[in-house]
Design a protein around this motif. Structure first.
Motif, short mmCIF file in Angstrom:
data_model
loop_
_atom_site.label_atom_id
_atom_site.label_comp_id
_atom_site.label_asym_id
_atom_site.label_seq_id
_atom_site.Cartn_x
_atom_site.Cartn_y
_atom_site.Cartn_z
N SER C 176 0.84 -0.88 -0.26
CA SER C 176 -0.78 0.08 0.42
C SER C 176 1.04 0.97 -0.13
CB SER C 176 -0.74 -0.16 0.66
OG SER C 176 0.29 0.19 2.44
N PRO C 177 0.19 2.38 -0.32
CA PRO C 177 0.98 3.78 -0.33
C PRO C 177 1.66 3.84 1.79
CG PRO C 177 -0.86 4.36 -1.29
CD PRO C 177 -1.34 2.33 -0.97
N ARG C 180 4.67 2.09 0.96
CA ARG C 180 5.53 2.78 -0.07
C ARG C 180 6.38 3.73 1.29
NH1 ARG C 180 2.68 3.97 -4.34
NH2 ARG C 180 1.79 6.15 -3.37
N GLU C 310 14.30 -8.42 -1.54
CA GLU C 310 12.90 -7.61 -2.10
C GLU C 310 12.62 -7.43 -3.65
OE1 GLU C 310 13.25 -3.40 0.03
OE2 GLU C 310 11.53 -3.29 -0.47
N ARG C 311 11.33 -7.01 -3.52
CA ARG C 311 11.03 -7.24 -5.52
C ARG C 311 11.01 -5.72 -5.68
NH1 ARG C 311 7.99 -12.06 -7.44
NH2 ARG C 311 8.06 -10.79 -9.29
N LYS C 312 10.83 -5.65 -7.34
CA LYS C 312 10.87 -4.05 -7.34
C LYS C 312 9.11 -3.98 -7.39
CE LYS C 312 13.34 -2.32 -10.50
NZ LYS C 312 14.16 -2.52 -12.22
N THR C 313 8.42 -2.94 -7.08
CA THR C 313 7.04 -2.99 -7.42
C THR C 313 6.45 -1.80 -8.46
OG1 THR C 313 7.21 -2.54 -4.38
CG2 THR C 313 4.37 -2.08 -5.78
N LEU C 314 6.22 -2.24 -8.99
CA LEU C 314 5.68 -1.96 -10.28
C LEU C 314 4.31 -1.63 -10.35
CD1 LEU C 314 7.26 -4.76 -12.83
CD2 LEU C 314 8.29 -2.79 -11.80
N PHE C 315 3.68 -0.75 -11.34
CA PHE C 315 2.56 -0.29 -11.39
C PHE C 315 2.59 -0.25 -13.31
CE2 PHE C 315 3.98 1.29 -8.08
CZ PHE C 315 3.70 1.83 -7.32
N SER C 316 0.91 -0.26 -13.28
CA SER C 316 0.17 -0.42 -13.96
C SER C 316 -0.98 0.40 -14.47
CB SER C 316 0.33 -1.71 -15.29
OG SER C 316 -0.85 -2.44 -14.47
N LEU C 317 -1.03 1.62 -15.46
CA LEU C 317 -2.08 1.77 -14.97
C LEU C 317 -3.73 1.06 -15.94
CD1 LEU C 317 -1.77 4.92 -17.60
CD2 LEU C 317 -3.31 4.66 -15.27
N VAL C 318 -4.85 1.01 -15.19
CA VAL C 318 -6.04 0.18 -15.81
C VAL C 318 -6.39 1.11 -16.37
CG1 VAL C 318 -7.97 -1.12 -14.66
CG2 VAL C 318 -5.78 -0.55 -13.12
N LEU C 332 1.77 6.13 -22.02
CA LEU C 332 3.15 5.75 -21.18
C LEU C 332 3.89 5.38 -22.41
CD1 LEU C 332 0.48 2.51 -19.77
CD2 LEU C 332 2.86 3.03 -19.66
#
Lengths: 291, 255, 334
Positions: C176-177, C180, C310-318, C332
């Motif tokens: 979650s934020p 972060r 630790e793994r990267k947190t990736l984001f994608s636009l819905v 993008l």
């Protein structure tokens, strides 16, 4: 009244041990800028090395102290060189350095326990005859402890004030970057600081063991937060503050022990530590603003 | 450019360390909509001033007002909430966050930053995140960092980190940016690019307080310049008039 | 019941409990960068309070003396254990988490651990001193009336359920934020503050939540074993958990599962088979302590990010329902 007076005298004895230990810890902190959580085990090492000289080799305890302190100085030097420096070279974060020293703490305490066992140990020494200081009775040995501590404090003062090394140490403590730029041999000063810090820890460990009469491998670990209390009240990194802090903590501990259950005197040191951190975390005896 | 009132007012601020008076009664103000430069020789107290304004340290006397509020004793995060965001002299990217995460961190008062919300209101967080994500991608695009969005910020080059600093600060939607030597240690090409970004943002209405060593940069983009020396404000005005000011010249030569 | 099966049962219960510990300390250190050098004290507080709120009033006989003496049904005692650990976390946090260097919190935690251990041991009125509390009833067994071994299976199910909840909570927080912000504080507090985050409040909340994990794990331990005393609460116990967290991979909740399996379970089980040397009763314990200390140093030296980094947190636009997808693509591709 005489209860208070004897509290103060015994407080000075505790303060003697504490000040030697505190100066060693705070000096190393000043130069390297991180807390060594394995410091208590340097005290314990000193106590056990002296045990070997005193019991197995039948040496006088004060001779044993000198030899043990020298060995602990080397131990401390090696701790820095073998364990700490590889991390410093890789620019490890402060958090990691602290984890390393706590790992070392665990290792050393248990190594001492593996070698000498977990049971109580005692030196072959007699406290000497009793002296009357007004209404207070102290032993010759306790008097020697105070004198030895005073000598060590004077020597530390001379070192810091009048030698090139001492000036370099203070410069590194005040501003490490500036010290580096102005041509101080940082590495050499760091090495020597660990040596001196170990020397003081070893001596403090033996005196602590003499003073508590019998000891276990937990000797240093149990004393560590009392050292923290003194060092932090004095302003961490400041040797003179550490001495002042040691005197305050030592006297308050022993005076309170005259009035409450003496088993709880370490709780008093803890209370002072918490109070200082809440009210004046930069230390009672530090006037400058930098934390 | 339309000049409105003073956004930031520093009045007779003092700060000493031990015996050294780092800031010794400095007063100046930053008008809304301007790029105000803060210059001065080494040891003039500029860095201390940045720390005092941003709340990293507390002034011993005097007062600092931002957007008509007294911020002299406010902690850093409260000052940021009011819309005054700083950057650092040496880029301090959040190394183990990706470039995108560095930006997503910046928006103020995020609903999802509450621990209980993370557990019980995930749908609403998702919506909020999408909104910020859209904006962050636009911002990265503007600063040509879009291809690096999923890179750990610690792996960026020095110049990219400087751009990230600026983009991240903007994501907080500040009223004013406090830039602490953004061009320090930066190559000429990037200096020009940063300069253009700052000028463009200013056109869009952003107010800047710019601490800078490079006087030609200051001359070309600052509307107003404040010169500090020995903890005080020595002079202020346009850069070209300050160049002829004897006190300023001697402070620089002396420093 | 088959001996091996029973042995595995116990190992599985401990594995679940260690997972809970590891997620707790991971939230504190791995995610938020908070040094808690006495995690086990929070475990102990949870164990004691769960114990004295499940035991019922002391009868003055074998059970000794202790405070509260309530007799509350499961799952209230573990909840109270978690709350007690949280309260201690608040007190420690007030002293050690203000904007001081991380050394100070470490110093405070080490000192608090020493003092709490000393007081719990020397004060018989709190938790029966060095003898500690015992005969803590097993959850719901007054309903089931099962034998100790058969009951073990019931308890394992309880532990698994709690571990699954623990994992879900840890992951939700991490991704979650909120998580972060904690990671930002871990990397650089000053930057987080400059971006408007109240560093003290965030650190405090992570410290509290991590301590609740500790307290609940401790409560489960006491309800399973039925007893707790200061000898189960020593420095090496804290650092077994630390080693598990570092080796599993700080910052990675899945890594914690691996760490909890590799370090405490394997470690404790192997040392169990070492022969006792006559006349040197503590030798095994000493070697164990040395090994844990060494493991900590070697882990941060040679494998600082652990087995599962630790793994990267990736984001994608819905794509929005009514908005045009084309817009998103445009953004993008820059």
């Amino acid at each position: 009244m005489s209860l208070l007076l004897s509290g103060i005298v015994f407080g000075l004895i505790t303060a003697s041990v504490l000040s030697i230990a505190s100066v060693g810890l705070t000096m190393q902190f000043g130069v390297t800028n991180f807390v060594n959580f394995a410091y208590g085990e340097l005290l314990t090492s000193g106590a056990y090395f002296a045990l070997v000289f005193n019991q197995s080799l039948n040496m006088n305890i004060w001779v044993a102290l000198v030899l043990a302190a020298l060995i602990v100085a080397v131990e401390s030097y090696l701790v820095n060189r073998v364990v700490i420096q590889p991390f410093i070279k890789r620019k490890a974060r402060l958090l990691i350095l602290l984890v390393v020293t706590i790992g070392l703490q665990l290792f050393l305490e248990n190594a001492i326990q593996a070698i000498w066992g977990a049971g109580f140990q005692q030196y072959k020494t007699s406290p000497g005859s009793l002296l009357h200081l007004g209404p207070v009775l102290i032993t010759v040995q306790q008097l020697v402890i105070i004198v030895v501590a005073a000598c060590i404090m004077v020597a530390t003062h001379m070192l810091l004030k009048f030698t090139k090394l001492g000036k370099a140490m203070r410069a590194m403590s005040d501003d490490p970057e500036l010290a580096r730029v102005s041509g101080i041999a940082v590495k050499r000063v760091t090495d020597i600081t660990w040596l001196i810090s170990g020397l003081l820890a070893g001596a403090a460990g033996v005196i602590l063991a003499i003073n508590t009469n019998s000891f276990t491998p937990a000797l240093g670990a149990n004393f560590l937060f009392v050292i923290f209390a003194a060092v932090i009240s004095g302003g961490i990194g400041n040797p003179y503050g550490a001495i002042a802090g040691a005197v305050v903590i030592g006297v308050v501990m022993e005076v309170s022990a005259s009035y409450i259950d003496s088993a709880y005197k370490t709780v008093v040191a803890f209370a002072i530590l918490i109070l200082v951190l809440l009210v004046r975390p930069q230390g009672i005896f530090r006037s400058r603003g930098r934390v | 450019m339309s000049f409105r009132g003073n956004l930031l007012t520093v009045s007779d601020v003092r700060k000493a360390y031990g015996g050294v008076q780092a800031v010794n009664g400095a007063s100046f103000s930053v008008r809304e909509g301007t790029i105000t430069g803060l210059i001065g020789p080494n040891g003039a107290g500029k860095s201390t001033m940045v720390n005092l304004i941003s709340g990293a340290e507390r002034a011993q006397s005097g007062s600092i007002h931002f957007a008509n509020q007294d911020i002299t004793r406010l902690p850093t995060h409260r000052i940021a909430h009011l819309g005054l965001v700083r950057t650092f002299q040496i880029s301090r990217e959040l190394q183990r966050l990706t470039v995108l995460e560095n930006l997503l961190l910046a928006p103020q008062h995020q609903f999802g930053e509450k621990s209980w919300a993370a557990l019980f209101a995930r749908r609403r967080i998702q919506e909020e995140e999408q909104r910020h994500l859209r904006k962050a991608l636009e911002m990265l695009d503007r600063f040509s960092l879009l291809p690096l969005k999923d890179e750990y910020a610690g792996n960026l080059s020095g110049g990219q980190k400087k751009l990230l600093d600026l983009a991240r600060a903007l994501m907080a939607e500040p009223k004013m940016l406090l830039l602490d030597e953004p061009m320090a240690g930066v190559n000429p090409t990037l200096t020009r690019s940063l300069q253009e970004h700052i000028a463009a943002l200013n056109k869009e209405g952003m107010t800047f307080l710019l601490i800078e060593h490079n006087l030609s940069v200051v001359e070309s983009i600052c509307d107003h310049v404040v010169v500090m020396a020995e903890g005080r404000v020595l002079a202020e005005g346009k850069m070209d008039t300050l160049r002829d000011n004897e006190a300023v010249v001697s402070a620089y030569l002396g420093g | 019941m088959n001996g091996l099966l029973y042995y595995l049962l116990i190992a599985a219960v401990y594995f679940c409990i260690y997972c809970i510990y590891c997620w707790g300390i991971n939230l504190q250190f791995g995610v938020a960068g908070i040094l808690n050098f006495t995690f086990i004290t929070f475990v102990a507080v949870g164990a004691y309070f769960a114990g004295v709120t499940a035991l019922g009033a002391p009868d003055g006989g074998l059970s000794g003396q202790y405070i509260l003496g309530w007799h509350l049904p499961f799952p209230i005692p573990p909840v109270l254990g978690g709350i007690a650990a949280a309260i201690l976390a608040v007190l420690v946090g007030i002293v050690g988490l203000r904007r001081l260097r991380s050394d100070y919190l470490a110093i405070v935690t080490v000192s608090v651990g020493q003092i709490a251990w000393f007081i719990a041991g020397n004060n018989v009125h709190l938790f029966n001193g060095w003898d500690g509390i015992s005969q803590v009833p097993q959850p719901w067994n007054s309903v089931f009336h099962l034998s100790f071994t058969n009951y073990g299976w019931v308890f394992l199910v309880i532990c698994i359920v709690l571990a699954i909840i623990g994992y879900i909570v840890s992951q939700a927080l991490y991704r979650s934020p909120y998580g972060r912000v904690l990671r930002a504080i871990r990397d650089d507090e000053d930057v987080a503050a400059a971006l408007g985050k109240n560093v003290f409040a965030y650190k405090m909340s992570a410290f509290i939540i991590g301590s609740v994990f500790a307290g609940i794990g401790g409560a489960l331990t006491v309800e399973f074993v039925g007893a707790f005393n200061p000898s189960g609460w020593t420095t090496p116990e804290t650092f077994i958990i630390w080693a598990a967290m570092l080796i599993g991979g700080q910052g990675n909740n899945k890594g914690m599962i691996l760490g909890a399996f590799v370090v405490p379970v394997v470690f404790n089980e192997i040392t169990r088979f070492l022969p006792n040397i006559p006349g040197h009763p503590q030798l095994i314990d000493s070697f164990r302590g040395m090994a844990i200390g060494l493991l900590l140093i070697l882990a941060v030296r040679f494998r600082p990010s652990g087995l599962l980094p630790e793994r990267k947190t990736l984001f994608s636009l819905v794509p929005t329902v009514k908005g045009s997808e084309g817009d998103d693509r445009h953004v993008l591709q820059g």
